[in-house]
Design a protein around this motif. Structure first.
Motif, PDB file in Angstrom:
ATOM      1  N   GLN A 323       0.871  -1.163   0.000  1.00  0.00           N
ATOM      2  CA  GLN A 323       0.000   0.000   0.000  1.00  0.00           C
ATOM      3  C   GLN A 323       0.915   1.221   0.000  1.00  0.00           C
ATOM      4  OE1 GLN A 323      -2.754  -0.021   3.249  1.00  0.00           O
ATOM      5  NE2 GLN A 323      -3.642  -1.988   2.700  1.00  0.00           N
ATOM      6  N   ILE A 324       0.697   2.117  -0.962  1.00  0.00           N
ATOM      7  CA  ILE A 324       1.572   3.272  -1.093  1.00  0.00           C
ATOM      8  C   ILE A 324       0.757   4.555  -1.061  1.00  0.00           C
ATOM      9  CG2 ILE A 324       3.443   2.127  -2.332  1.00  0.00           C
ATOM     10  CD1 ILE A 324       2.188   3.064  -4.949  1.00  0.00           C
ATOM     11  N   GLN A 325       1.433   5.653  -0.791  1.00  0.00           N
ATOM     12  CA  GLN A 325       0.785   6.951  -0.757  1.00  0.00           C
ATOM     13  C   GLN A 325       1.792   8.008  -1.169  1.00  0.00           C
ATOM     14  OE1 GLN A 325       0.280   6.718   3.766  1.00  0.00           O
ATOM     15  NE2 GLN A 325       0.617   8.917   3.486  1.00  0.00           N
ATOM     16  N   PRO A 348       3.443  -3.052   3.682  1.00  0.00           N
ATOM     17  CA  PRO A 348       3.664  -4.149   2.726  1.00  0.00           C
ATOM     18  C   PRO A 348       2.704  -5.292   3.016  1.00  0.00           C
ATOM     19  CG  PRO A 348       5.361  -4.157   4.405  1.00  0.00           C
ATOM     20  CD  PRO A 348       4.497  -2.968   4.693  1.00  0.00           C
ATOM     21  N   GLN A 349       2.217  -5.915   1.964  1.00  0.00           N
ATOM     22  CA  GLN A 349       1.285  -7.024   2.139  1.00  0.00           C
ATOM     23  C   GLN A 349       2.047  -8.267   2.571  1.00  0.00           C
ATOM     24  OE1 GLN A 349      -1.680  -7.351  -0.850  1.00  0.00           O
ATOM     25  NE2 GLN A 349      -1.957  -9.552  -0.573  1.00  0.00           N
ATOM     26  N   ALA A 350       1.500  -8.955   3.527  1.00  0.00           N
ATOM     27  CA  ALA A 350       2.142 -10.166   4.034  1.00  0.00           C
ATOM     28  C   ALA A 350       2.387 -11.151   2.903  1.00  0.00           C
ATOM     29  CB  ALA A 350       1.276 -10.799   5.111  1.00  0.00           C
ATOM     30  N   GLN A 360       9.804  -2.289   4.245  1.00  0.00           N
ATOM     31  CA  GLN A 360       9.021  -2.114   5.455  1.00  0.00           C
ATOM     32  C   GLN A 360       8.164  -0.852   5.384  1.00  0.00           C
ATOM     33  OE1 GLN A 360      11.685  -2.105   8.812  1.00  0.00           O
ATOM     34  NE2 GLN A 360      12.726  -4.001   8.189  1.00  0.00           N
ATOM     35  N   SER A 361       7.204  -0.779   6.294  1.00  0.00           N
ATOM     36  CA  SER A 361       6.388   0.433   6.411  1.00  0.00           C
ATOM     37  C   SER A 361       7.291   1.608   6.729  1.00  0.00           C
ATOM     38  CB  SER A 361       5.354   0.268   7.523  1.00  0.00           C
ATOM     39  OG  SER A 361       4.450  -0.768   7.228  1.00  0.00           O
ATOM     40  N   ARG A 511       1.498   6.484  11.542  1.00  0.00           N
ATOM     41  CA  ARG A 511       0.897   5.455  10.683  1.00  0.00           C
ATOM     42  C   ARG A 511      -0.426   5.044  11.290  1.00  0.00           C
ATOM     43  NH1 ARG A 511       1.356  -0.350   9.204  1.00  0.00           N
ATOM     44  NH2 ARG A 511       2.664  -0.771  11.026  1.00  0.00           N
ATOM     45  N   VAL A 512      -1.478   5.205  10.512  1.00  0.00           N
ATOM     46  CA  VAL A 512      -2.826   4.965  11.025  1.00  0.00           C
ATOM     47  C   VAL A 512      -3.550   3.976  10.118  1.00  0.00           C
ATOM     48  CG1 VAL A 512      -3.691   6.995   9.779  1.00  0.00           C
ATOM     49  CG2 VAL A 512      -5.023   6.074  11.669  1.00  0.00           C
ATOM     50  N   ARG A 513      -4.293   3.068  10.734  1.00  0.00           N
ATOM     51  CA  ARG A 513      -5.130   2.131   9.987  1.00  0.00           C
ATOM     52  C   ARG A 513      -6.558   2.626  10.025  1.00  0.00           C
ATOM     53  NH1 ARG A 513      -4.414  -2.654  12.647  1.00  0.00           N
ATOM     54  NH2 ARG A 513      -6.388  -2.502  13.782  1.00  0.00           N
TER      55      ARG A 513
END
Length: 528
Positions: A323-325, A348-350, A360-361, A511-513
């Motif tokens: 997932q990128i931004q 990063p997707q598992a 890494q994030s 970093r927020v979900r």
């Protein structure tokens, strides 16, 4: 000899015409000198009307040059050449609305899909895409009309996916009035392109896709089938490039101001060389008609997509599994980057290629195969342009240090997994968290809120006037990291913020979900 007085009531003569007049006068003067020399050398006198003849010739030259300057340069020659390449596309879609109400006919896209949202926002008042508006052909049937163009003499043609999506019957009509049946070879919803093949014909005149990118301000001709009227030509210029209209990660549209209306979808946008610079796919239209803002898929995208559709009927894209931004200036400052370039890895997707390669994030991808990456959309387009299985070299900034990561691309999944929102029905004792005044957030450990998971801290309240609210934080979001450190309680968040303040940082990266996906947000620290 003096010039005659200038008539101030008439508009000034254009510079090119003035130059023509001067040239003609010089011509007449030279002719008269030659005539005079002839009279002196050979002892004859010119006839009384000799100079009148010269004057008439000079005036004729002036008139011809004035006509050349005054006559506008049109597009008739280009249109005459390209028009036979363009086709009208008519489709019949059964089993579309038989069991639904009238609103089901409004859009052929799945509710909530990117294209459905786009046309609801920018389409006509009924939300229909501009290329697929027709009437019902009978009970449970929808007819629609669009445009397209031949790309080979054996009948292959390009149109929009949304024109032929779900079609049971496709017919094309050529510029000379002939009608043929056609079949759909393949479609690509992500770019809204489709490849069709005309049956029962050959030796069709076909268009060439342009090699280079158009410049802003270049002329453009849109040819298509607006409102089912048949071959129609409109002209304008390229207004912008690289437009993102929210259709998906591969958005890279050319914006043109040539009038494009319902039924033009799938038709070509030609440059002045008669080559296809783009495929018209959407319009901005509060009223349902053209307002001078239309979007075309670039020829470079059309080439790569059509080649795969012709080869195997579908499109396979490379995938790294992240997932990128975008990297905003605030995020760049928080990470200590010199420029706000590249794509920030939110998560990063598992078991994806990136995770296996050690990405890494919080890493920032700045290049692919030694070519710089400007932003997240460019990274998505670049990776998507490679076939699965290819090896690529990524340039990555990891914790302030440059490093190179080599990985093998996976295949982009064809389906998008649904992601559930955080369950906020049972709040438990979430409001027992401590207030974080400098961000405007009230937090609680994730374990204390049903459905929030075990990691991070949950946002239970947001001050509507706070910096966090301005940056999109909302109740139910889960904060996973602050300034690169994992947090599990409000007190840990306070400790990290205090450390950042001691280090005189202007902002922190959080970093927020939210809603099942992760992102980074740069939040400024309050002064004082």
């Amino acid at each position: 000899m003096t010039d005659r007085p200038t008539d101030l009531s008439s508009p000034p003569t254009p510079q090119p015409v003035r130059r023509s007049l001067l040239s003609a006068r010089k011509f007449a003067l030279m002719a008269s000198v030659v005539a005079g020399l002839g009279a002196g050398l050979y002892g004859f006198s010119p006839a009384p009307d000799h100079f009148n003849v010269l004057s008439t010739a000079a005036h004729a030259q002036v008139n011809n040059e004035v006509r050349k300057v005054a006559q506008p340069v049109g597009f008739a020659d280009i249109v005459e050449r390209v028009k036979p390449w363009v086709i009208s596309v008519k489709v019949n879609i059964n089993e579309k609305v038989a069991k639904n109400d009238d609103s089901a006919e409004d859009s052929p896209f799945q509710p909530g899909s990117p294209m459905e949202r786009f046309f609801r926002r920018f389409g006509g008042p009924d939300g229909m895409p501009p290329g697929l508006r027709g009437g019902r052909g009978g009970r449970g049937a929808v007819t629609g009309q669009g445009s397209g163009f031949f790309i080979s003499d054996d009948g292959y043609a390009v149109t929009n996916n949304h024109v032929v999506d779900g079609a049971d019957k496709v017919e094309v009509t050529t510029d000379d009035g002939r009608t043929f049946k056609a079949k759909v070879i393949g479609t690509d919803p992500r770019t809204d392109l489709a490849l069709i093949k005309v049956e029962g014909g050959n030796n069709f005149p076909f268009a060439k896709l342009a090699e280079g990118k158009p410049r802003i301000g270049d002329w453009v001709l849109a040819v298509g089938n607006p409102f089912g009227l048949g071959g129609t030509v409109t002209a304008g210029i390229v207004s912008a490039s690289g437009r993102d209209i929210g259709n998906g990660p591969y958005d890279d549209f050319i914006q043109i101001d040539a009038p494009v209306n319902k039924g033009n979808s799938g038709g070509p946008a030609f440059d002045t060389a008669g080559e296809v610079m783009g495929v018209n796919t959407a319009i901005y239209s509060p009223s349902g008609g053209s307002v001078g803002i239309a979007f075309s898929i670039p020829a470079s995208t059309v080439k790569t997509v059509v080649a795969q559709l012709k080869d195997k009927g579908s499109v396979s894209r490379g995938w790294i599994g992240v997932q990128i931004q975008p990297v905003t200036q605030e995020i760049a400052d928080s990470l200590g980057l010199k420029k706000a370039d590249g794509a920030l890895v939110a998560e990063p997707q598992a078991d994806g290629p990136a995770a296996k390669a050690g990405i890494q994030s919080g890493d920032v991808i700045t290049g692919v195969n030694d070519q710089p990456v400007k932003d997240a959309r460019e990274l998505a387009r670049t990776i998507g342009g490679f076939a699965p299985g290819n090896s690529v070299k990524l340039t990555v900034i990891h914790k302030g240090q440059d490093k190179v990561v080599n990985l093998t691309l996976g295949q982009l999944p064809n389906t998008i997994e649904a992601k559930a929102d955080v369950d906020r029905g049972d709040r438990g004792d979430a409001t027992r968290g401590s207030d974080i005044p400098r961000l405007g957030l009230t937090l609680a450990p994730a374990g204390s809120v049903a459905g929030a998971g075990k990691d991070g801290v949950v946002v239970t309240e947001v001050d509507p006037k706070s910096p966090a609210a301005e940056r999109g934080f909302k109740e139910g979001d889960v904060i996973l990291e602050v300034a690169g450190k994992s947090v599990a309680s409000p007190s840990e968040v306070r400790e990290v913020l205090a450390a950042a303040k001691t280090e005189n940082k202007n902002s922190v990266l959080i970093r927020v979900r939210s809603g099942g996906s992760s992102r980074f947000v740069a939040v400024p620290l309050a002064k004082g």
